[in-house]
Design an enzyme around this catalytic site. Structure first.
Site: not given
Length: 167
Positions: A47, A52, A96-97, A138-139, A142
């Protein structure tokens, strides 16, 4: 399509709350294509959320289609997503990225009902469970300026340095 730069902690833009999408136009579809290209260029991310890459709109891409044994809805573009019901809870490890050096244990709902629009503004509702429910929560964090490190149970015992394997 373009690969966009992923913001990394401690970039202050990661803490900002995103605005709802109001224009469902070619510019939105172009951005979504760039966001997907960016997700695919990263290290096996399921994702990615628009904040981000510094784009403060409520847009998330989630793709669990490569996990056939995990109940999921495949590739999803979620615009203005909102969790309308949740139940149960479980702790699980997340990465996470935007926090590439760490993973951590986070408590999330195990079952959710999600309402969202697609890139054309059409509304849908999804029932999600397990890993898919965790990933979408999680997404969505953000979009509200939260990272998984803000939700770890204990930074002392539940935050782990990511292993780096030599090739």
């Amino acid at each position: 399509m373009a690969i966009l730069d992923i913001l990394k902690l401690p970039d202050p833009r990661l803490k900002e709350v995103s605005e709802p999408v109001v224009s469902f136009d070619d510019a939105l579809r172009t951005f979504i294509a760039d966001l997907e290209e960016t997700r695919l260029a990263g290290p096996a991310a399921v994702g990615i959320a628009a904040p981000q890459v510094g784009h403060l709109q409520r847009i998330v891409i989630l793709d669990l289609s490569s996990r056939p044994k995990t109940p999921n809805h495949g590739h999803l573009v979620l615009v203005n997503p909102e969790i309308v019901h949740w139940e149960g809870y479980a702790m699980g490890r997340e990465g996470c990225l935007s926090v590439p050096d760490y993973t951590g244990n986070v408590i999330r709902a195990t079952h959710i009902r999600l309402k969202a629009q697609d890139a054309d503004g059409r509304e849908s509702e999804f029932e999600m469970e397990g890993f898919e429910a965790r990933a979408v929560q999680h997404e969505l964090d953000h979009l509200d300026g939260l990272l998984f490190v803000d939700r770890v149970v204990s930074r002392r015992t539940d935050l782990y340095r990511r292993k780096v394997y030599k090739t």
